[in-house]
Design a protein around this motif. Structure first.
Motif, mmCIF file in Angstrom:
data_model
loop_
_atom_site.group_PDB
_atom_site.id
_atom_site.type_symbol
_atom_site.label_atom_id
_atom_site.label_comp_id
_atom_site.label_asym_id
_atom_site.label_seq_id
_atom_site.Cartn_x
_atom_site.Cartn_y
_atom_site.Cartn_z
ATOM 1 N N VAL A 151 0.835 -1.206 0.000
ATOM 2 C CA VAL A 151 0.000 0.000 0.000
ATOM 3 C C VAL A 151 0.867 1.251 0.000
ATOM 4 C CG1 VAL A 151 -1.675 1.335 1.340
ATOM 5 C CG2 VAL A 151 -1.978 -1.133 1.071
ATOM 6 N N LEU A 152 1.916 1.249 0.805
ATOM 7 C CA LEU A 152 2.830 2.404 0.830
ATOM 8 C C LEU A 152 3.470 2.622 -0.543
ATOM 9 C CD1 LEU A 152 4.630 1.969 4.278
ATOM 10 C CD2 LEU A 152 3.010 3.770 3.634
ATOM 11 N N LEU A 153 3.888 1.527 -1.182
ATOM 12 C CA LEU A 153 4.477 1.626 -2.508
ATOM 13 C C LEU A 153 3.462 2.171 -3.508
ATOM 14 C CD1 LEU A 153 6.852 1.046 -4.437
ATOM 15 C CD2 LEU A 153 5.960 -1.289 -4.679
ATOM 16 N N GLY A 154 2.218 1.702 -3.400
ATOM 17 C CA GLY A 154 1.179 2.166 -4.296
ATOM 18 C C GLY A 154 0.843 3.631 -4.105
ATOM 19 N N GLU A 155 0.863 4.086 -2.860
ATOM 20 C CA GLU A 155 0.585 5.493 -2.583
ATOM 21 C C GLU A 155 1.693 6.389 -3.117
ATOM 22 O OE1 GLU A 155 0.080 5.500 1.612
ATOM 23 O OE2 GLU A 155 -2.043 4.893 1.535
ATOM 24 N N ASP A 156 2.910 5.880 -3.124
ATOM 25 C CA ASP A 156 4.054 6.680 -3.557
ATOM 26 C C ASP A 156 4.270 6.616 -5.066
ATOM 27 O OD1 ASP A 156 6.488 8.268 -2.911
ATOM 28 O OD2 ASP A 156 7.513 6.487 -3.703
ATOM 29 N N SER A 157 4.053 5.435 -5.661
ATOM 30 C CA SER A 157 4.403 5.240 -7.070
ATOM 31 C C SER A 157 3.216 4.910 -7.970
ATOM 32 C CB SER A 157 5.443 4.112 -7.191
ATOM 33 O OG SER A 157 6.573 4.377 -6.393
ATOM 34 N N GLY A 158 2.013 4.931 -7.428
ATOM 35 C CA GLY A 158 0.838 4.580 -8.209
ATOM 36 C C GLY A 158 0.390 3.165 -7.921
ATOM 37 N N TRP A 159 -0.915 2.936 -8.023
ATOM 38 C CA TRP A 159 -1.475 1.662 -7.583
ATOM 39 C C TRP A 159 -1.024 0.488 -8.432
ATOM 40 C CZ3 TRP A 159 -4.468 -1.396 -10.733
ATOM 41 C CH2 TRP A 159 -5.027 -0.805 -11.871
ATOM 42 N N ARG A 160 -0.588 0.728 -9.661
ATOM 43 C CA ARG A 160 -0.165 -0.355 -10.534
ATOM 44 C C ARG A 160 1.182 -0.960 -10.117
ATOM 45 N NH1 ARG A 160 -3.290 0.228 -15.213
ATOM 46 N NH2 ARG A 160 -4.378 2.235 -15.296
ATOM 47 N N THR A 161 2.012 -0.146 -9.501
ATOM 48 C CA THR A 161 3.381 -0.578 -9.191
ATOM 49 C C THR A 161 3.439 -1.824 -8.315
ATOM 50 O OG1 THR A 161 4.161 1.690 -9.425
ATOM 51 C CG2 THR A 161 5.605 0.146 -8.269
ATOM 52 N N PRO A 162 2.700 -1.887 -7.203
ATOM 53 C CA PRO A 162 2.807 -3.097 -6.378
ATOM 54 C C PRO A 162 2.352 -4.369 -7.099
ATOM 55 C CG PRO A 162 1.090 -1.625 -5.552
ATOM 56 C CD PRO A 162 1.870 -0.861 -6.546
ATOM 57 N N PHE A 163 1.416 -4.265 -8.021
ATOM 58 C CA PHE A 163 0.999 -5.447 -8.773
ATOM 59 C C PHE A 163 2.106 -5.888 -9.730
ATOM 60 C CE2 PHE A 163 -3.089 -3.737 -7.415
ATOM 61 C CZ PHE A 163 -3.668 -4.871 -6.887
ATOM 62 N N ALA A 164 2.802 -4.919 -10.317
ATOM 63 C CA ALA A 164 3.939 -5.262 -11.173
ATOM 64 C C ALA A 164 5.042 -5.926 -10.353
ATOM 65 C CB ALA A 164 4.472 -4.009 -11.860
ATOM 66 N N VAL A 165 5.269 -5.414 -9.143
ATOM 67 C CA VAL A 165 6.285 -5.991 -8.265
ATOM 68 C C VAL A 165 5.908 -7.424 -7.885
ATOM 69 C CG1 VAL A 165 7.341 -5.847 -5.971
ATOM 70 C CG2 VAL A 165 7.092 -3.781 -7.368
ATOM 71 N N LEU A 166 4.622 -7.653 -7.586
ATOM 72 C CA LEU A 166 4.183 -9.009 -7.251
ATOM 73 C C LEU A 166 4.395 -9.967 -8.422
ATOM 74 C CD1 LEU A 166 0.869 -8.472 -5.234
ATOM 75 C CD2 LEU A 166 3.030 -9.387 -4.388
ATOM 76 N N ALA A 167 4.138 -9.493 -9.637
ATOM 77 C CA ALA A 167 4.363 -10.339 -10.813
ATOM 78 C C ALA A 167 5.831 -10.720 -10.930
ATOM 79 C CB ALA A 167 3.892 -9.619 -12.080
ATOM 80 N N VAL A 168 6.726 -9.753 -10.710
ATOM 81 C CA VAL A 168 8.167 -10.021 -10.788
ATOM 82 C C VAL A 168 8.592 -10.975 -9.672
ATOM 83 C CG1 VAL A 168 10.464 -8.988 -10.601
ATOM 84 C CG2 VAL A 168 8.682 -7.851 -11.959
ATOM 85 N N LEU A 169 8.094 -10.740 -8.458
ATOM 86 C CA LEU A 169 8.436 -11.624 -7.341
ATOM 87 C C LEU A 169 7.940 -13.049 -7.594
ATOM 88 C CD1 LEU A 169 7.684 -9.346 -4.239
ATOM 89 C CD2 LEU A 169 9.915 -10.078 -5.081
ATOM 90 N N ALA A 170 6.755 -13.171 -8.191
ATOM 91 C CA ALA A 170 6.233 -14.503 -8.499
ATOM 92 C C ALA A 170 7.135 -15.228 -9.487
ATOM 93 C CB ALA A 170 4.811 -14.394 -9.059
ATOM 94 N N LEU A 171 7.636 -14.503 -10.464
ATOM 95 C CA LEU A 171 8.565 -15.108 -11.427
ATOM 96 C C LEU A 171 9.862 -15.523 -10.733
ATOM 97 C CD1 LEU A 171 8.088 -12.737 -14.506
ATOM 98 C CD2 LEU A 171 7.215 -15.069 -14.226
ATOM 99 N N ALA A 172 10.322 -14.691 -9.795
ATOM 100 C CA ALA A 172 11.565 -14.998 -9.079
ATOM 101 C C ALA A 172 11.419 -16.256 -8.227
ATOM 102 C CB ALA A 172 11.978 -13.809 -8.217
ATOM 103 N N VAL A 173 10.319 -16.365 -7.462
ATOM 104 C CA VAL A 173 10.158 -17.552 -6.613
ATOM 105 C C VAL A 173 9.883 -18.791 -7.472
ATOM 106 C CG1 VAL A 173 9.432 -16.290 -4.553
ATOM 107 C CG2 VAL A 173 7.703 -17.045 -6.196
ATOM 108 N N THR A 174 9.301 -18.607 -8.654
ATOM 109 C CA THR A 174 9.121 -19.730 -9.565
ATOM 110 C C THR A 174 10.473 -20.312 -9.968
ATOM 111 O OG1 THR A 174 7.077 -18.774 -10.461
ATOM 112 C CG2 THR A 174 8.165 -20.461 -11.783
ATOM 113 N N ALA A 175 11.415 -19.415 -10.274
ATOM 114 C CA ALA A 175 12.753 -19.862 -10.664
ATOM 115 C C ALA A 175 13.449 -20.593 -9.519
ATOM 116 C CB ALA A 175 13.589 -18.663 -11.115
ATOM 117 N N VAL A 176 13.319 -20.050 -8.295
ATOM 118 C CA VAL A 176 13.950 -20.688 -7.136
ATOM 119 C C VAL A 176 13.298 -22.032 -6.843
ATOM 120 C CG1 VAL A 176 14.456 -20.477 -4.672
ATOM 121 C CG2 VAL A 176 14.616 -18.466 -6.156
ATOM 122 N N LEU A 177 11.978 -22.077 -6.930
ATOM 123 C CA LEU A 177 11.267 -23.328 -6.657
ATOM 124 C C LEU A 177 11.631 -24.389 -7.692
ATOM 125 C CD1 LEU A 177 9.295 -24.149 -4.437
ATOM 126 C CD2 LEU A 177 7.415 -23.669 -6.015
#
Length: 386
Positions: A151-177
């Motif tokens: 929420v803090l990230l979204g308030e600072d950088s726009g609401w779309r940013t945290p969803f983009a970050v979650l997509a990237v994190l999901a790809l990262a944990v997919t690679a590790v898994l």
């Protein structure tokens, strides 16, 4: 680190990422509404769409994929989650946002189910409860840390940013898994076996216990912040701090309950609901004073999260060799209980019952305790590996 320990840790991080997505948008509704040209109440349906995707889509996805190899399925579900959040981040309209939320939600229950069942296969039988609690604690950390930071990230950088970050994190944990998760064949069970297991008396009893138990905790938790401001008199900053205290208590409570479940699952189930009944009954009388309110919030957090590992362990015990759909339906029961408790609390608040929510919740907790006796007789042995 041993692979038997590394896999639950990576799964916990994966669950953290997935769990953060569910409630993140609730803190960004004004921004979403203004950007997409809809009302805040309409934007709020993005929360409902995700919940419906979990409750309806979770079992359907689980059934459709029950015969697929576990590792490939886990990676595929995380990729589906990443795709859904990427759609949300790029959404140019409200309708596209809803599509992204539904796509992401379809992986939610199925992935959590897979994470829990895979964990039971890679740890020692006597540590199943602890491992389930560790993986499930990813949701506690998501509530405690992931959602507020998003929420803090979204308030600072726009609401779309945290969803983009979650997509990237999901790809990262997919690679590790992909690197750490051992290959596991598909279960030898059929869809019919899975459905018959869910319809078994004891599994249905656990699912009912889950729904009623979560309704009890949600009745109070949904309106915890208003109670602390309007009745206790805490300011906004103090309430935020207390919610962190609740989150810390939730994390600790889940981990402790997991260890206790390894020793005596039945006693842990009963002790958790007895403790919840007491603290919820006391809550209306503790909340008017700052000191007792803080203690009540901490104990409430400890006991609320303790329900997750013990009830999931209980489902795994009774599901035998066909646990996949049973765990998925139990995950849905958590969401149904949360929705029912929120609705009950809202009805009571509407008739000036904010202070007395704990009494209604304590009654529900006692009902859950009574139901649980049908699932866990007093002298039943401890959980064994399936």
């Amino acid at each position: 680190m041993k692979k038997s320990l590394l896999v639950p840790v990576v799964l916990m991080v994966s669950v953290f990422v997935v769990g953060t997505s569910e409630y993140l948008i609730a803190g960004l509704l004004p921004q979403v509404a203004a950007d997409l040209g809809v009302s805040v109440s309409t934007a709020g349906q993005a929360v409902t769409a995700y919940a419906l995707g979990v409750v309806v889509g979770g079992p359907l996805v689980t059934i459709a994929t029950v015969r697929l190899p576990r590792k490939g399925l886990a990676l595929g579900l995380l990729l589906l989650f990443a795709a859904g959040n990427a759609v949300c981040a790029a959404a140019g309209s409200y309708e596209v946002l809803i599509v992204g939320r539904v796509v992401a939600s379809l992986s939610h229950a199925a992935f959590l189910t897979l994470a829990l069942t895979v964990t039971t296969r890679v740890v020692e039988p006597q540590r199943v409860g602890t491992a389930i609690a560790a993986v499930g604690s990813g949701f506690s950390v998501a509530t405690l840390l992931g959602v507020p930071l998003g929420v803090l990230l979204g308030e600072d950088s726009g609401w779309r940013t945290p969803f983009a970050v979650l997509a990237v994190l999901a790809l990262a944990v997919t690679a590790v898994l992909a690197a750490v998760l051992p290959r596991q064949d598909a279960p030898a069970t059929s869809v019919r076996d899975e459905v018959e297991t869910v319809l078994g008396r004891r599994v249905l009893v656990v699912i009912a216990t889950t729904a009623v138990g979560l309704a009890a905790t949600s009745t109070v938790f949904t309106y915890l912040a208003p109670a602390l401001t309007e009745i206790t008199g805490f300011g906004t900053a103090a309430v935020s701090t207390l919610l962190l205290v609740y989150g810390a208590g939730s994390l600790a409570g889940g981990l402790v309950a997991g260890r206790l479940a390894d020793r005596s699952l039945g006693a842990t189930v009963r002790g958790t609901f007895i403790g919840l009944s007491v603290v919820l009954a006391v809550f209306p009388f503790a909340v008017p004073w700052a000191g007792t309110a803080v203690v009540a919030v901490l104990v409430f957090g400890l006991l609320t999260s303790a329900t997750t590992p013990v009830l999931q362990s209980l489902v795994l015990r009774h599901a035998g060799r066909a646990p996949t759909l049973a765990v998925s339906v139990n995950v849905c029961a958590f969401n149904i209980g949360i929705a029912a408790g929120s609705a009950l609390g809202g009805g009571l608040v509407a008739v000036d019952g904010l202070r007395w929510l704990g009494l209604a919740a304590a009654a529900l907790s006692l009902v859950a305790l009574a139901i649980s006796y049908a699932a866990v007789p007093r002298r039943e042995p401890a959980l064994v590996s399936q």
